[in-house]
Design an enzyme around this catalytic site. Structure first.
Site, PDB file in Angstrom:
ATOM      1  N   ASN A  22       2.202  -6.437   2.842  1.00  0.00           N
ATOM      2  CA  ASN A  22       1.996  -7.068   4.153  1.00  0.00           C
ATOM      3  C   ASN A  22       3.210  -6.998   5.071  1.00  0.00           C
ATOM      4  OD1 ASN A  22      -0.525  -7.512   3.252  1.00  0.00           O
ATOM      5  ND2 ASN A  22      -0.286  -9.710   2.879  1.00  0.00           N
ATOM      6  N   ASP A  61      -2.947 -16.154  -0.382  1.00  0.00           N
ATOM      7  CA  ASP A  61      -3.019 -14.929  -1.196  1.00  0.00           C
ATOM      8  C   ASP A  61      -2.692 -15.175  -2.653  1.00  0.00           C
ATOM      9  OD1 ASP A  61      -1.770 -12.693   1.412  1.00  0.00           O
ATOM     10  OD2 ASP A  61      -3.693 -13.681   1.083  1.00  0.00           O
TER      11      ASP A  61
HETATM   12  C1  EPZ Z   1      -2.605 -11.501   6.920  1.00  0.00           C
HETATM   13  O1  EPZ Z   1      -3.946 -11.302   7.318  1.00  0.00           O
HETATM   14  C2  EPZ Z   1      -2.485 -10.857   5.549  1.00  0.00           C
HETATM   15  N1  EPZ Z   1      -2.764  -9.425   5.639  1.00  0.00           N
HETATM   16  C3  EPZ Z   1      -3.464 -11.514   4.572  1.00  0.00           C
HETATM   17  O2  EPZ Z   1      -3.249 -10.929   3.292  1.00  0.00           O
HETATM   18  C4  EPZ Z   1      -3.124 -13.002   4.495  1.00  0.00           C
HETATM   19  O3  EPZ Z   1      -4.070 -13.640   3.656  1.00  0.00           O
HETATM   20  C5  EPZ Z   1      -3.197 -13.607   5.907  1.00  0.00           C
HETATM   21  O4  EPZ Z   1      -2.306 -12.908   6.791  1.00  0.00           O
HETATM   22  C6  EPZ Z   1      -2.798 -15.082   5.912  1.00  0.00           C
HETATM   23  O5  EPZ Z   1      -1.524 -15.220   5.382  1.00  0.00           O
HETATM   24  C7  EPZ Z   1      -1.799  -8.601   6.099  1.00  0.00           C
HETATM   25  O6  EPZ Z   1      -0.729  -9.022   6.478  1.00  0.00           O
HETATM   26  C8  EPZ Z   1      -2.125  -7.145   6.091  1.00  0.00           C
HETATM   27  P1  EPZ Z   1      -4.391 -14.322   9.872  1.00  0.00           P
HETATM   28  P2  EPZ Z   1      -4.394 -11.665   8.839  1.00  0.00           P
HETATM   29  O7  EPZ Z   1      -4.649 -13.682  11.183  1.00  0.00           O
HETATM   30  O8  EPZ Z   1      -3.302 -11.373   9.774  1.00  0.00           O
HETATM   31  C9  EPZ Z   1      -8.041 -16.782  11.563  1.00  0.00           C
HETATM   32  C10 EPZ Z   1      -3.879  -9.931   1.241  1.00  0.00           C
HETATM   33  O9  EPZ Z   1      -4.531 -10.371   0.274  1.00  0.00           O
HETATM   34  N2  EPZ Z   1      -7.960 -15.891  12.728  1.00  0.00           N
HETATM   35  O10 EPZ Z   1      -3.078 -15.004   9.644  1.00  0.00           O
HETATM   36  O11 EPZ Z   1      -5.717 -11.046   9.070  1.00  0.00           O
HETATM   37  C11 EPZ Z   1      -8.496 -16.041  10.310  1.00  0.00           C
HETATM   38  O12 EPZ Z   1      -9.907 -15.945  10.246  1.00  0.00           O
HETATM   39  C12 EPZ Z   1      -4.351 -10.219   2.657  1.00  0.00           C
HETATM   40  O13 EPZ Z   1      -2.811  -9.289   1.157  1.00  0.00           O
HETATM   41  C13 EPZ Z   1      -8.780 -16.130  13.817  1.00  0.00           C
HETATM   42  O14 EPZ Z   1      -9.584 -17.057  13.811  1.00  0.00           O
HETATM   43  O15 EPZ Z   1      -4.590 -13.245   8.716  1.00  0.00           O
HETATM   44  C14 EPZ Z   1      -7.940 -16.914   9.219  1.00  0.00           C
HETATM   45  O16 EPZ Z   1      -8.808 -18.006   9.027  1.00  0.00           O
HETATM   46  C15 EPZ Z   1      -5.658 -10.998   2.688  1.00  0.00           C
HETATM   47  N3  EPZ Z   1      -8.693 -15.310  14.890  1.00  0.00           N
HETATM   48  C16 EPZ Z   1      -6.624 -17.429   9.817  1.00  0.00           C
HETATM   49  O17 EPZ Z   1      -6.736 -17.235  11.232  1.00  0.00           O
HETATM   50  C17 EPZ Z   1      -7.806 -14.254  14.920  1.00  0.00           C
HETATM   51  O18 EPZ Z   1      -7.751 -13.538  15.952  1.00  0.00           O
HETATM   52  C18 EPZ Z   1      -5.372 -16.681   9.330  1.00  0.00           C
HETATM   53  O19 EPZ Z   1      -5.600 -15.322   9.551  1.00  0.00           O
HETATM   54  C19 EPZ Z   1      -6.987 -14.020  13.799  1.00  0.00           C
HETATM   55  C20 EPZ Z   1      -7.074 -14.856  12.720  1.00  0.00           C
END
Ligand code: EPZ
Length: 418
Positions: A23, A306
């Site tokens: 990540n 994670d």
């Molecule tokens: C990053 O995903 C990581 N992936 C994820 O790791 C990790 O679980 C996540 O951050 C949380 O720490 C990478 O970095 C490649 P978020 P990301 O945007 O950026 C909501 C793994 O197993 N949200 O921080 O997609 C979303 O639905 C993966 O390595 C919105 O509502 O996560 C979630 O509930 C899985 N609208 C929360 O925010 C948006 O526009 C956190 O998501 C964006 C997100």
């Protein structure tokens, strides 16, 4: 599809070198296109998500290589602002390219990224932030059309959710701003700090990552760099939990223990003895599992989502009742039915899993549904008596380089089969 065949009930002891964080590498690859000069990343894991991101960069016109953990990227002839929908769907992180392609071309066309199996994964925070920066965005037929009619200028954006991806996208979209962009309520993960350090080593002027406010002073251009991303705290945490479950003595090298303070705090309350020293973590465990109590996943520095699936595996065998609540993603308990096949006693109420710890688990045929859920099934198999077969390990290969090789080096009995 590939499967792991595991014979459990063996202690895990040995030394593992932790590779660069998936990540971190993924957003750094997106950021690498922001310079026409060569970028070199060291200690990178040979995992599917990295190969998929490299394929997207190649489709944009970058020339890349990946050998023995070293990735080189030359984007001097990059000439395409369109990310192929098929490639974008392979990888959630394709969305990170939106900000960097916009900074490069002042326009970008991207399809909605694949949702992972853990939830809807919306991108509204990404798009809202870009619109507030002045980017003109339309959506049609599943494609997102972005256009900067003029340079991004000084601005202040407040994120509704401290989204990791949205924070990274807005940092990359603002790096060439004509002025100063301030981002508030941003994600504070170590990977955000790593992206700031990487961009600053290329000549950017970004401050505050790791805290709640990031300030980007726009610059004219970025130069090439050689860089080693931070170690993967989730891979390290996975093996720490494996050690806590199975017993033994595991030393992990190349991981900043500060990134795992929430896990260290939880495991130290069990019978584990954890020694930390700069970038080395050692965990000794007798394989007994006192009550875990209550665990809530939270934004960093809270307990990481994670590691929720892996901690659920420990909860399945911990004494008494363990209550694990997933506050970040809406469907991140898909591995629970597979846990039950192995003898776990667990009830799901909404976003909370309630475990009644059992002393024994039994090998079974189980199926990985997502990356971290798949990893948790391997941990269950390492603990269980008898043989466990974990199917669909392509999910695990997205984020763990040859997990079976690591586990065998710790004395575990696991093979990869077709
Ligand atoms: C990053 O995903 C990581 N992936 C994820 O790791 C990790 O679980 C996540 O951050 C949380 O720490 C990478 O970095 C490649 P978020 P990301 O945007 O950026 C909501 C793994 O197993 N949200 O921080 O997609 C979303 O639905 C993966 O390595 C919105 O509502 O996560 C979630 O509930 C899985 N609208 C929360 O925010 C948006 O526009 C956190 O998501 C964006 C997100």
């Amino acid at each position: 599809m590939g499967r792991f065949i595991i014979n459990g009930e063996r202690q895990l002891s040995g030394v593992l070198d932790i590779l660069a964080a998936k990540n971190s590498v993924l957003p750094l690859l997106a950021a690498a296109i922001l310079t026409d000069e060569k970028v070199v990343l060291h200690n990178c894991p040979d995992i599917t998500d990295v190969h998929n991101m490299l394929a997207i960069l190649q489709s944009l016109g970058s020339v890349t290589s990946f050998e023995n953990g070293v990735i080189t990227i030359d984007s001097s002839n990059i000439n395409n602002e369109i990310v192929e929908p098929k490639l974008a769907h392979e990888l959630r992180s394709s969305i990170f390219l939106l900000g960097s392609i916009l900074s490069k071309f002042n326009k970008a066309i991207l399809s909605y990224p694949g949702g992972c199996e853990i939830g809807e994964r919306p991108i509204d925070i990404h798009l809202k932030g870009l619109k507030e920066l002045g980017v003109h965005i339309t959506e049609e037929g599943g494609l997102i059309y972005c256009k900067n009619n003029k340079k991004i200028t000084s601005n202040e954006i407040v994120l509704d959710i401290p989204s990791v991806g949205a924070t990274e996208n807005l940092m990359m979209a603002s790096v060439f701003a004509d002025g100063i962009v301030t981002l508030r309520n941003v994600a504070r993960e170590p990977e955000i700090v790593d992206l700031q350090n990487f961009l600053n080593s290329m000549g950017a002027k970004i401050y505050g990552a790791g805290c709640g406010v990031i300030v980007i002073h726009g610059v004219k251009r970025l130069h090439g760099v050689e860089y080693t991303p931070i170690g993967d705290r989730i891979v390290a945490g996975t093996y720490m939990i494996a050690g806590a479950m199975c017993g033994g003595d595991i030393t992990l090298k190349g991981i900043n223990c500060e990134y795992l303070s929430s896990l260290v705090s939880k495991l130290s309350k069990t019978t584990c003895n954890i020694q930390v020293n700069n970038d080395i973590i050692r965990i000794k465990s007798k394989g007994r599992h006192p009550r875990l109590g209550k665990i809530d996943t939270m934004y960093y520095p809270g307990f990481p989502t994670d590691l929720q699936s892996q901690m659920s595996a420990l909860g399945a065998v911990a004494d008494g009742i363990s209550i694990i609540t997933e506050n970040i993603f809406e469907t991140r308990f898909k591995q629970i039915p597979e846990f039950r096949k192995m003898g776990a006693i667990v009830d799901i109420k909404g976003r909370t899993a309630i475990f009644e710890g059992v002393p024994k688990l039994y090998g079974a045929e189980v199926k990985a549904e997502d990356l971290r859920g798949g990893a948790s099934l391997v941990l269950m198999g390492l603990y269980a008596c008898g043989t466990t077969v974990v199917h669909d390990i392509k999910h695990i290969d997205r984020g763990y380089q040859s997990m079976e090789v690591d586990i065998r080096s710790l004395g575990g009995d696991i093979i990869r089969a077709d």
